[in-house]
Design a protein around this motif. Structure first.
Motif: not given
Length: 221
Positions: A142-145, A111-118, A147-151
């Motif tokens: 990062i936004g795409e990732v 769920a937090a995968l987008d955070e590490v993309m920084e 939205r993809r994994f959130a649900p």
């Protein structure tokens, strides 16, 4: 080694091979700590405390007693319910698997995968791309990732691990960092003029050569 030892070693190796360097990782952790301190108390209660000392939100012990001594591990790129059942079945046959390790994250780590993309923004900067350009390039992705994994149902494999009582952990960015370092050292010390030259060099890597035979090797889209 215990599960905790393996976990700490993964973080240590991830930092050692991090494109940002150890100083960059420390700065990133400092930013997270500052952000945490500014959060309202009710939001701090839900904050991932582990991220204050582990810079990789996609690397976590997902289930299991960290003090368990590990003699045998089942490792996979993706670990889902089926792989957890496989581990259980293998244990029924006497394999004695103590821990399942997934490369790709599950649960909160997914769920937090987008955070590490920084990290990728910092990596692009190290290759000479201005930070503002790198940020613009990565923000949409990062936004795409996110939205993809959130649900998604993030906890299926973890629930399976709990029901089967088999420890589960994931190591994502640390292993990616090691892979990046290997390829960076190889490519940066080779005379390459075109993308085709890069591909030819990649095809010399034994693992990638094997992947190519299975139609899973490097490809230009």
């Amino acid at each position: 080694m215990t599960i905790q030892d393996i976990y700490q070693l993964a973080i240590k190796k991830g930092i050692a091979y991090d494109p940002r360097g150890e100083a960059g990782v420390i700065r990133a952790l400092d930013r997270i700590k500052k952000e945490y301190k500014t959060l309202p108390k009710k939001e701090q209660d839900y904050f991932d405390q582990e991220s204050l000392k582990n810079p990789y939100s996609d690397t976590r012990i997902l289930f299991g007693d960290p003090t368990i001594v590990v003699d045998k591990v089942l490792v996979g790129i993706d670990i889902h319910v089926g792989e957890m059942v496989l581990a259980d079945r293998l244990n029924e046959k006497g394999e004695g698997i103590d821990l399942v390790i997934s490369h790709h994250p599950s649960g909160r780590a997914l769920a937090a995968l987008d955070e590490v993309m920084e990290l990728q923004i910092d990596m692009l900067e190290t290759y000479g791309i201005p930070i503002n350009v790198a940020e613009n390039l990565m923000r949409n992705r990062i936004g795409e990732v996110y939205r993809r994994f959130a649900p998604l149902n993030h906890h299926q494999s973890i629930d399976a691990a709990r029901l089967l009582n088999i420890p589960l952990m994931c190591m994502h960015t640390p292993t990616d960092n090691i892979g990046w370092k290997y390829l960076a050292d190889r490519l940066e010390h080779t005379d390459l003029d075109t993308v085709a030259d890069v591909m030819d060099e990649l095809y010399k890597v034994p693992e990638l050569k094997m992947a190519l035979k299975d139609k899973a090797g490097p490809v230009i889209f």
